[in-house]
Design a protein around this motif. Structure first.
Motif, short mmCIF file in Angstrom:
data_model
loop_
_atom_site.label_atom_id
_atom_site.label_comp_id
_atom_site.label_asym_id
_atom_site.label_seq_id
_atom_site.Cartn_x
_atom_site.Cartn_y
_atom_site.Cartn_z
N LEU A 369 12.00 6.57 27.16
CA LEU A 369 12.69 7.13 25.99
C LEU A 369 12.09 6.53 24.74
N GLY A 370 11.28 7.32 24.05
CA GLY A 370 10.50 6.80 22.93
C GLY A 370 11.24 6.65 21.63
N ASP A 371 12.50 7.13 21.55
CA ASP A 371 13.23 7.03 20.28
C ASP A 371 14.14 5.81 20.24
N ALA A 372 13.86 4.81 21.08
CA ALA A 372 14.71 3.62 21.14
C ALA A 372 14.63 2.83 19.84
N GLN A 373 15.78 2.57 19.22
CA GLN A 373 15.84 1.78 17.99
C GLN A 373 16.10 0.31 18.29
N GLU A 374 16.68 0.05 19.46
CA GLU A 374 17.00 -1.31 19.84
C GLU A 374 17.13 -1.40 21.35
N LEU A 375 17.09 -2.61 21.86
CA LEU A 375 17.35 -2.87 23.27
C LEU A 375 18.65 -3.65 23.39
N ASN A 376 19.58 -3.13 24.19
CA ASN A 376 20.85 -3.80 24.40
C ASN A 376 20.79 -4.60 25.70
N VAL A 377 21.84 -5.35 25.96
CA VAL A 377 21.87 -6.21 27.14
C VAL A 377 21.60 -5.39 28.40
N ASN A 378 20.71 -5.90 29.26
CA ASN A 378 20.28 -5.29 30.52
C ASN A 378 19.27 -4.16 30.35
N ASP A 379 18.96 -3.76 29.11
CA ASP A 379 17.97 -2.71 28.90
C ASP A 379 16.57 -3.21 29.27
N ILE A 380 15.77 -2.30 29.82
CA ILE A 380 14.37 -2.58 30.10
C ILE A 380 13.54 -1.68 29.19
N GLY A 381 12.57 -2.27 28.53
CA GLY A 381 11.75 -1.48 27.60
C GLY A 381 10.38 -2.10 27.40
N HIS A 382 9.63 -1.48 26.50
CA HIS A 382 8.28 -1.93 26.19
C HIS A 382 8.22 -2.26 24.70
N VAL A 383 7.69 -3.45 24.36
CA VAL A 383 7.67 -3.88 22.97
C VAL A 383 6.27 -4.33 22.57
N LEU A 384 6.06 -4.34 21.27
CA LEU A 384 4.85 -4.90 20.68
C LEU A 384 5.26 -6.11 19.85
N LEU A 385 4.59 -7.23 20.07
CA LEU A 385 4.90 -8.48 19.38
C LEU A 385 3.68 -8.98 18.64
N ARG A 386 3.91 -9.66 17.54
CA ARG A 386 2.86 -10.32 16.79
C ARG A 386 3.21 -11.80 16.71
N THR A 387 2.31 -12.67 17.17
CA THR A 387 2.59 -14.10 17.20
C THR A 387 1.86 -14.83 16.09
N ALA A 388 2.39 -15.99 15.71
CA ALA A 388 1.78 -16.78 14.64
C ALA A 388 0.51 -17.46 15.11
N GLU A 389 0.43 -17.74 16.41
CA GLU A 389 -0.75 -18.38 16.98
C GLU A 389 -1.19 -17.60 18.21
N PRO A 390 -2.48 -17.62 18.51
CA PRO A 390 -2.95 -16.86 19.67
C PRO A 390 -2.42 -17.43 20.99
N LEU A 391 -2.14 -16.54 21.92
CA LEU A 391 -1.65 -16.91 23.25
C LEU A 391 -2.63 -16.43 24.31
N ALA A 392 -2.78 -17.23 25.37
CA ALA A 392 -3.66 -16.88 26.49
C ALA A 392 -2.79 -16.36 27.63
N LEU A 393 -2.43 -15.08 27.56
CA LEU A 393 -1.57 -14.47 28.57
C LEU A 393 -2.41 -13.69 29.57
N ASP A 394 -2.11 -13.90 30.85
CA ASP A 394 -2.62 -13.00 31.87
C ASP A 394 -1.71 -11.78 31.93
N ASP A 395 -2.19 -10.70 32.55
CA ASP A 395 -1.31 -9.58 32.82
C ASP A 395 -0.33 -10.03 33.90
#
Length: 446
Positions: A369-395
Motif C-alpha cells: 500500500l503505497g499511500d501509507a502516511q505512517e506506520l502504527n503498532v504491528n505494521d510492517i512496511g518499507h522505509v527510507l532512512l538517512r543517517t548522520a554517519e555511514p553504516l556498514a549494513l549487510d542485506d
C-alpha cells in the motif's frame, strides 16, 4: 581445517519460537512438551496441580507452566515472551513462547528474531485466520529458516484427516507466497498429548514425526566458514601497565564467519585495510575463531578503531548513509516521515531521519500500500532512512545479525521499530524509490 571447524561448531542446541492466535492452545502445547519430555521439576508440577485443583480441575492445567505473569494466569492469555530451557538426550532447546493477541504481535518479533524454527499453531476448528497469516509473515520477514504448522485440537474435529489436509494446504500456499521454504505440518492435540511427544493412536493416517521428533532432528547446524566474517567492535582493550604497554585489542562477539590469524580485513566505515595479528579467546591465543564466540582481535597496523566499527573479512558491505529497509513498528506512537530517531546497528548508534515511508504491507493480501502516511503498532512496511554517519549494513537476507537494526526514540530511549535491511520477503520483487534530498533543518540532525 573445514572439517575441524564443522566438528567444533556442531551444536545440539535449537532455538525455536511458538506463535498462534488467542485460545489456539499454545501455552498448553508448551506445557505438554515440557511435561511429556520429563523437563518439569517435581515442585513445579506440584504447584500446577495445586493451582488446578483450586480451580476445580481434575487434570493439571499445563498452560500454567508457561504463563508466568499474574495477568496471564488471570486472563488465560500470554502477554509477554516466556523463555523456557529444556533438554532431551538428543538436543538442548531454548523455547520462546510468544503472545497470540494482535496487540502483542511485536513481542513475537522479539521472540522469533533469533529463532531457527517457528511453531505456528492453528485451531483445527477455525483453520488459518488473520493472526496465523500475520505470524507467518513475521517468520518470513525475520527469515526464520524452518516453520512447523501445528494443527491443534484435532480431538475436537474427531481427528479428521480432511480437516488437517485442507488447513495444511492453505497455510503452505500462503507461506510459499512469502518465500518460506521448509514447512512441516503436524496434526496434534496438546490437551490429550497426541503427536506432541508420543505418536497418536487416533491418527493412524498420519505417518510423519511427532513435534518433539521433528524438533530433535531438524537440521540447524551450518558451516560458519561459508559466511564472510563480521566482527562488530564492542570495546577497545589497552592495558595501562609496563608489561602490556604495547597491547591493543578489540573485544566483541564474532557475528558470523570464521576469523584466522593472518586474514586480511577491512575496518568499516573508515575502509582501512590490515591483517589479523592475533586472536585471544578467554585470555589464550588462538589461530582461529568462529561465530558466535566472544573474542579479542589484535591487528597488524596501528589504525584508528573504536566501538561501533565493523571488522570484516571477505566481501565487505559498502558503508552508506542511505538505508532502505523493511521494518516492523513496535511502539504505540506511530512512525512518520520526518521523524528524528536513533539507529542502533550492532554496537554502533547514530542519529537518523525517516525520509520516507515507501509502503505498508497488507498482511492478508501481501499488497504493498503505497499511500501509507505512517506506520502504527504491528505494521510492517518499507522505509527510507538517512543517517548522520555511514553504516556498514549487510542485506538482512544474507546476514540476520549485521543486517538488522533498531530505531530508538532519542527523547526517552524507548524502542520504536525493528528494521531489516533490504526487501521484506524472499519472493518480493517490488522496486523502491530513491531517497529525496534532505532539507537544511533535516541536515542539522543527520
Amino acid at each position: 581445517m573445514t572439517s575441524t571447524i564443522e566438528e567444533l561448531t556442531a551444536t545440539s542446541l535449537l532455538r525455536f519460537a511458538t506463535a498462534g492466535s488467542v485460545d489456539d492452545g499454545k501455552s498448553t502445547l508448551v506445557g505438554r512438551l515440557l511435561h511429556d519430555s520429563k523437563s518439569v521439576l517435581a515442585d513445579q508440577l506440584e504447584a500446577v496441580e495445586h493451582a488446578s485443583r483450586k480451580r476445580g480441575q481434575q487434570a493439571p492445567d499445563l498452560a500454567l507452566l508457561t504463563d508466568g505473569l499474574r495477568a496471564e494466569r488471570e486472563q488465560g492469555i500470554t502477554i509477554d515472551v516466556a523463555y523456557r530451557y529444556f533438554a532431551t538426550p538428543k538436543r538442548r532447546f531454548i523455547l520462546a513462547d510468544t503472545p497470540g493477541h494482535v496487540q502483542y504481535t511485536r513481542n513475537m518479533v522479539t521472540g522469533a528474531s533469533t529463532a531457527e524454527l517457528a511453531v505456528v499453531l492453528v485451531d483445527a476448528r477455525n483453520g488459518v485466520v488473520e493472526q496465523t497469516r500475520r505470524h507467518a509473515a513475521v517468520a518470513a520477514l525475520l527469515r526464520v529458516p524452518h516453520v512447523v504448522l501445528a494443527v491443534n485440537k484435532m480431538d475436537l474435529v474427531d481427528y479428521a484427516e480432511p480437516v488437517f489436509a485442507a488447513i495444511a494446504a492453505e497455510f503452505t500456499a500462503y507461506a510459499a507466497s512469502l518465500g518460506l521454504g521448509d514447512i512441516v505440518a503436524i496434526p496434534i492435540s496438546a490437551l490429550a498429548g497426541d503427536n506432541v511427544v508420543e505418536p497418536s493412536a487416533h491418527m493412524d493416517w498420519y505417518g510423519g514425526p511427532t513435534l518433539l521428533e521433528h524438533l530433535e532432528t531438524v537440521q540447524v547446524t551450518s558451516d560458519p566458514s561459508a559466511e564472510p566474517a563480521r566482527f562488530p567492535v564492542q570495546y577497545v582493550i589497552r592495558p595501562q601497565s609496563e608489561e602490556h604497554h604495547d597491547y591493543r585489542g578489540y573485544a566483541g562477539q564474532l557475528a558470523s564467519g570464521v576469523l584466522r590469524t593472518g586474514d586480511p580485513v577491512t575496518v568499516l566505515p573508515s575502509g582501512h585495510t590490515t591483517t589479523v595479528a592475533g586472536i585471544d579467546v578467554l585470555g589464550e591465543q588462538r589461530e582461529l575463531a568462529w561465530a558466535p564466540q566472544s573474542i579479542t582481535v589484535r591487528l597488524t597496523e596501528d589504525i584508528d578503531v573504536s566501538r561501533g566499527d565493523l571488522i570484516a573479512a571477505g566481501p565487505a558491505p559498502v558503508p552508506t548513509k542511505d538505508v532502505e529497509a523493511t521494518v516492523c513498528h513496535l511502539h504505540e506512537r506511530p512512525l512518520r516521515a520526518g521523524d528524528k530517531v536513533l539507529l542502533k546497528h550492532t554496537t554502533r548508534t547514530v542519529r537518523a531521519l525517516v525520509k520516507e515511508i515507501s509502503y505498508r504491507i497488507d498482511i492478508d493480501s501481501l499488497e504493498q500500500l503505497g499511500d501509507a502516511q505512517e506506520l502504527n503498532v504491528n505494521d510492517i512496511g518499507h522505509v527510507l532512512l538517512r543517517t548522520a554517519e555511514p553504516l556498514a549494513l549487510d542485506d538482512y537476507a544474507d546476514n540476520r545479525l549485521t543486517g538488522s537494526f533498531l530505531l530508538i526514540d532519542p527523547a526517552d530511549g524507548s524502542t520504536l521499530t525493528a528494521g531489516m535491511a533490504g526487501e521484506a520477503f524472499a519472493s518480493s520483487t517490488a522496486a523502491t524509490a530513491l531517497a529525496p534530498a534532505a532539507s537544511a533543518a533535516e541536515e542539522e540532525w543527520v
